[in-house]
Design a protein around this motif. Sequence first.
Motif, short mmCIF file in Angstrom:
data_model
loop_
_atom_site.label_atom_id
_atom_site.label_comp_id
_atom_site.label_asym_id
_atom_site.label_seq_id
_atom_site.Cartn_x
_atom_site.Cartn_y
_atom_site.Cartn_z
N ASP A 195 -6.66 4.96 0.49
CA ASP A 195 -5.90 5.96 -0.27
C ASP A 195 -4.43 6.00 0.13
OD1 ASP A 195 -8.19 6.60 -1.65
OD2 ASP A 195 -8.66 8.38 -0.47
N VAL A 196 -4.17 5.95 1.43
CA VAL A 196 -2.78 6.05 1.88
C VAL A 196 -2.01 4.79 1.49
CG1 VAL A 196 -3.17 5.08 4.20
CG2 VAL A 196 -1.30 6.69 3.83
N SER A 197 -2.67 3.64 1.48
CA SER A 197 -2.01 2.41 1.05
C SER A 197 -1.70 2.46 -0.44
CB SER A 197 -2.89 1.20 1.36
OG SER A 197 -3.12 1.07 2.74
N ALA A 198 -2.64 2.99 -1.23
CA ALA A 198 -2.41 3.12 -2.67
C ALA A 198 -1.24 4.06 -2.94
CB ALA A 198 -3.67 3.64 -3.35
N ALA A 199 -1.15 5.14 -2.16
CA ALA A 199 -0.03 6.07 -2.32
C ALA A 199 1.30 5.41 -1.96
CB ALA A 199 -0.26 7.31 -1.45
N ALA A 200 1.29 4.61 -0.90
CA ALA A 200 2.52 3.90 -0.50
C ALA A 200 2.95 2.91 -1.57
CB ALA A 200 2.30 3.20 0.84
N ARG A 201 2.00 2.18 -2.11
CA ARG A 201 2.33 1.22 -3.17
C ARG A 201 2.83 1.94 -4.42
NH1 ARG A 201 -2.74 -0.98 -1.49
NH2 ARG A 201 -3.67 -0.17 -3.41
N ALA A 202 2.22 3.08 -4.76
CA ALA A 202 2.66 3.85 -5.91
C ALA A 202 4.07 4.40 -5.71
CB ALA A 202 1.69 5.01 -6.17
N ALA A 203 4.45 4.60 -4.46
CA ALA A 203 5.80 5.08 -4.14
C ALA A 203 6.83 3.95 -4.15
CB ALA A 203 5.81 5.77 -2.78
N GLY A 204 6.38 2.73 -4.49
CA GLY A 204 7.31 1.61 -4.61
C GLY A 204 7.41 0.74 -3.38
N ILE A 205 6.50 0.89 -2.42
CA ILE A 205 6.52 0.08 -1.20
C ILE A 205 5.62 -1.14 -1.39
CG2 ILE A 205 6.06 0.01 1.28
CD1 ILE A 205 6.45 3.08 1.27
N GLU A 206 6.19 -2.32 -1.24
CA GLU A 206 5.42 -3.56 -1.33
C GLU A 206 4.86 -3.88 0.05
OE1 GLU A 206 6.05 -8.17 -2.95
OE2 GLU A 206 7.77 -6.85 -2.65
N ILE A 207 3.54 -4.03 0.13
CA ILE A 207 2.87 -4.16 1.43
C ILE A 207 2.31 -5.57 1.61
CG2 ILE A 207 1.01 -3.32 2.91
CD1 ILE A 207 1.20 -0.64 1.52
N TYR A 208 2.69 -6.20 2.73
CA TYR A 208 2.11 -7.47 3.16
C TYR A 208 1.22 -7.18 4.37
CZ TYR A 208 5.58 -9.85 0.27
OH TYR A 208 6.35 -10.27 -0.79
N ALA A 209 0.01 -7.73 4.38
CA ALA A 209 -0.92 -7.52 5.48
C ALA A 209 -1.20 -8.84 6.19
CB ALA A 209 -2.23 -6.91 4.97
N VAL A 210 -0.92 -8.88 7.48
CA VAL A 210 -1.14 -10.08 8.29
C VAL A 210 -2.27 -9.78 9.28
CG1 VAL A 210 -0.16 -11.70 9.95
CG2 VAL A 210 1.27 -10.79 8.10
N GLY A 211 -3.38 -10.50 9.14
CA GLY A 211 -4.50 -10.33 10.05
C GLY A 211 -4.56 -11.45 11.07
N VAL A 212 -4.94 -11.09 12.30
CA VAL A 212 -5.05 -12.07 13.38
C VAL A 212 -6.45 -11.96 14.00
CG1 VAL A 212 -4.06 -12.93 15.53
CG2 VAL A 212 -2.59 -11.78 13.86
N ASP A 213 -7.07 -13.10 14.25
CA ASP A 213 -8.31 -13.18 15.02
C ASP A 213 -9.41 -12.28 14.44
OD1 ASP A 213 -10.07 -13.94 16.94
OD2 ASP A 213 -9.16 -12.82 18.58
N ARG A 214 -9.65 -11.11 15.05
CA ARG A 214 -10.76 -10.25 14.67
C ARG A 214 -10.41 -9.27 13.55
NH1 ARG A 214 -10.00 -10.99 19.91
NH2 ARG A 214 -8.51 -9.27 19.92
N ALA A 215 -9.30 -9.46 12.89
CA ALA A 215 -8.87 -8.52 11.85
C ALA A 215 -9.92 -8.41 10.75
CB ALA A 215 -7.54 -8.98 11.26
N ASP A 216 -10.08 -7.19 10.25
CA ASP A 216 -11.04 -6.93 9.18
C ASP A 216 -10.43 -7.31 7.84
OD1 ASP A 216 -13.43 -5.76 7.98
OD2 ASP A 216 -12.12 -4.13 7.34
N MET A 217 -10.99 -8.34 7.19
CA MET A 217 -10.41 -8.86 5.96
C MET A 217 -10.47 -7.85 4.82
SD MET A 217 -9.33 -11.66 7.06
CE MET A 217 -8.67 -12.15 5.48
N LYS A 218 -11.53 -7.08 4.76
CA LYS A 218 -11.65 -6.08 3.69
C LYS A 218 -10.52 -5.07 3.78
CE LYS A 218 -14.71 -2.58 1.73
NZ LYS A 218 -16.04 -1.91 1.84
N SER A 219 -10.21 -4.62 4.99
CA SER A 219 -9.14 -3.65 5.18
C SER A 219 -7.78 -4.24 4.82
CB SER A 219 -9.13 -3.16 6.64
OG SER A 219 -10.33 -2.50 6.96
N LEU A 220 -7.58 -5.52 5.15
CA LEU A 220 -6.31 -6.17 4.80
C LEU A 220 -6.11 -6.15 3.29
CD1 LEU A 220 -6.35 -9.30 7.15
CD2 LEU A 220 -5.11 -7.16 7.50
#
Length: 344
Positions: A195-220
């Motif tokens: 929800d907070v990521s959707a709100a940030a994107r709706a506010a015009g923020i472009e989000i890049y997610a970089v996962g390393v090693d054990r990062a949860d792909m679904k969350s990215l």
Amino acid sequence: MAYFICLFVCCFAGLMIGAQGTYGRYGYNQNRLPADVSAAGRQRPPVTYIRPGQGNIINLGAQAEVCKSRPLDLVFIIDSSRSVRPAEFERVKVFLSDTVDSLDISPNGTHVGLINYASTVNIEFHLNRHRTKAEIKQAFSRVDPLSAGTMTGLAIKTAMEQAFTEEAGARPENKNIAKVAIIVTDGRPQDKVEDVSAAARAAGIEIYAVGVDRADMKSLRLMASQPLDEHVFYVETYGVIEKLTSRFRETLCGVDACALGHDCDHICLNTNASYYCRCRVGYVLNPDKKTCSQANEEVRSDLTEDPCMCEAQIAFQKKIQYSIHEINSKLEDITRKVHQFHLR
């Protein structure tokens, strides 16, 4: 005897070359699929993978090509939870410095901020704090890990509410400067991110997610902007995270169609050499695909001028109008994705 020694050396060399072809420079089996990839279909999710032994070799001593075409308000959001070892955290700082090296850091160019998070969130410096690459890189070098916890959702919320504000150095909307957040994490968030990521994107923020090693792909994927194959990255170790520098140089230095001029009422989003419009939360895109209206606003005068029109008719027309706006917005997204698919 010399013949047998020569034969042995040749055979041994052939075996070593074959092994390197299978396992790469770092002993990694390049034919092994990531854990979240179907072995039957061998179809990768919309993510860019960088593996040891793959990709371009980055010369850390070389001067990066400077990007001058796209000014940004860029905020890095880095995970420094307990799972990130001190040496790995230093690798992240090298990646940040290399990325900044390729950008045009200047009053009218790109501004950079940094958020460090674990259980708590620390704004290391705002967008208006440092004005040169040297100052920014020195500030990176002074950052220490926070250790426990992975409150990624809280970090995104802090960025949206505190880092991307005019008081913190973000430039006014009428300047049409792209707002970009790059999140680097190696774990699973301990709070909600969707929800907070959707709100940030709706506010015009472009989000890049970089996962390393054990990062949860679904969350990215829940955090990142669309299209996911351009906004989600994965590296298997911090030891190769610098290889993403060239990818971000290409991405962040793309042509900024919005900055070249647009007629969006609220938010302009780039797509290749063109752009499309979005509305802020609580608004819907009008049929002209440019202007926005409040989602719950009273029906326009052209719908209420008839004095015989009863309240039920007005309510029905309002519902129809809102539904049409939503359908048009979704059709716009589908059209844009089809256009991008054909360009590839």
